[in-house]
Design an enzyme around this catalytic site. Sequence first.
Site, short mmCIF file in Angstrom:
data_model
loop_
_atom_site.label_atom_id
_atom_site.label_comp_id
_atom_site.label_asym_id
_atom_site.label_seq_id
_atom_site.Cartn_x
_atom_site.Cartn_y
_atom_site.Cartn_z
N LYS A 198 0.84 -1.21 0.00
CA LYS A 198 0.00 0.00 0.00
C LYS A 198 0.87 1.26 0.00
CE LYS A 198 -4.28 -1.62 0.23
NZ LYS A 198 -4.75 -2.57 1.23
N LYS A 216 -3.86 -11.50 -8.83
CA LYS A 216 -4.99 -11.92 -7.99
C LYS A 216 -6.28 -11.28 -8.51
CE LYS A 216 -5.98 -9.91 -3.86
NZ LYS A 216 -6.04 -9.58 -2.43
N LYS A 237 -11.29 -6.40 -7.60
CA LYS A 237 -12.08 -5.33 -8.20
C LYS A 237 -11.18 -4.17 -8.63
CE LYS A 237 -16.65 -3.77 -7.22
NZ LYS A 237 -17.32 -5.03 -7.24
P1 AMP Z 1 -11.30 -8.53 0.10
O1 AMP Z 1 -12.39 -8.36 -0.92
O2 AMP Z 1 -9.93 -8.29 -0.45
O3 AMP Z 1 -11.60 -7.84 1.40
O4 AMP Z 1 -11.29 -10.10 0.46
C1 AMP Z 1 -12.34 -10.76 1.13
C2 AMP Z 1 -12.00 -12.23 1.26
O5 AMP Z 1 -11.90 -12.84 -0.04
C3 AMP Z 1 -10.66 -12.49 1.96
O6 AMP Z 1 -10.77 -13.65 2.76
C4 AMP Z 1 -9.71 -12.72 0.82
O7 AMP Z 1 -8.62 -13.54 1.17
C5 AMP Z 1 -10.61 -13.41 -0.21
N1 AMP Z 1 -10.16 -13.12 -1.58
C6 AMP Z 1 -10.16 -11.90 -2.18
N2 AMP Z 1 -9.67 -11.99 -3.44
C7 AMP Z 1 -9.35 -13.30 -3.64
C8 AMP Z 1 -8.79 -14.05 -4.73
N3 AMP Z 1 -8.49 -13.46 -5.89
N4 AMP Z 1 -8.60 -15.37 -4.56
C9 AMP Z 1 -8.91 -15.98 -3.39
N5 AMP Z 1 -9.43 -15.34 -2.33
C10 AMP Z 1 -9.65 -14.02 -2.44
#
Ligand code: AMP
Length: 329
Positions: free
Chosen positions: A113, A193, A196
């Site tokens: 970040k 990864k 969004k």
């Molecule tokens: P976030 O939207 O980044 O707050 O992620 C919410 C949850 O989704 C967390 O447990 C992340 O580890 C999981 N997550 C987000 N993006 C991915 C991805 N591309 N692959 C696997 N898990 C994900």
Amino acid sequence: MKKGRVFSGARPTGQQHIGNYLGAIQNYVALQDEYECVYCIVDIHALTTLDDTHLLQANIREMALDWLAAGIDPERSIMFVQSHVPEITELFTYMGMITPMGWLTRVPTFKEKVRMHPDNVNYGLLGYPVLMASDIILYKADTVPVGEDQLPHLELTREIVRRFTSIFGEVFPEPKAKLTEIPLIIGLDGANKMSKSLDNQIDIAATPEETIKRVSTAYTDPTRIRRSDPGHPDTCNVYTLHGAFTKIIAPDKYAPIEEACKKAEVGCVACKKLLGESINEYLRPFREKRAEITGRKSYLEEVLADGARRASAIAKETLHEVKEKMGLA
Ligand code: AMP
Ligand code: TRP
């Protein structure tokens, strides 16, 4: 008798994508049978990076709808918004006192970040993992379903728990991460990864047409240039996604993909069309349920208010215990 307590949280980024689903939400749903589950929309965490705070309420709503549509059952599990249980900010302050700075400046997401937004490196951002640790321990959770990217945060949580225990005595269990079968989903760019912010995602609640269209833009095996070239499914993200969707929804169509790709009997365009269709078929019940609950007036507000009430009861108890141990009560 339930096995233990699960906690997980996610920042309110709005509609959830299939990376969130396959990496985390799938486990949120599955664990409900055996554990007492607490799922939290972490709006305070979102403030560490979100400039568009006017979108926060809408994003919370979209995410909550996706969770319910995916199968989080508010009768069995607690689902709530982080800031609705303000005890979290108090525990966060106390945990800040026992967390060495060096542990925080080492965290990979913090470093990333800082690199990406050098003009917005605030105190809250450095404290992000302390707030996350506080989330988990406020509910004395022992199991935390997350995607692979969250493992360093979980490790730090365990370190904070160990430090608290060694100074003040035992209050919190050391929580363990629980990963899904595919804990890291790569986005449509075939490289990063799914997320969004990189616009490389497929939203769970996208329309079938949008889904087909977005899947058609996915990067496939880069070494396969002509239709007649043999493909390499083991390094192709589209094939990995077939494993998550086609394998479940149409096993008879999944089985021949690998050979057909290797022998150039199927082209990438047709392969992606099949993937889009499988995703749509797989997600059809979610999308139907989502439409149904979106139409129920004040349902979501009631679920979140009930969740906050139940979460608050647990939070107050833990905080009382913490204050006693730390000499504040
Ligand atoms: P976030 O939207 O980044 O707050 O992620 C919410 C949850 O989704 C967390 O447990 C992340 O580890 C999981 N997550 C987000 N993006 C991915 C991805 N591309 N692959 C696997 N898990 C994900
Ligand atoms: N840091 C997590 C993410 O970005 C969100 C989160 C906040 C979380 N608190 C948590 C995850 C507690 C698990 C447990 O996705």
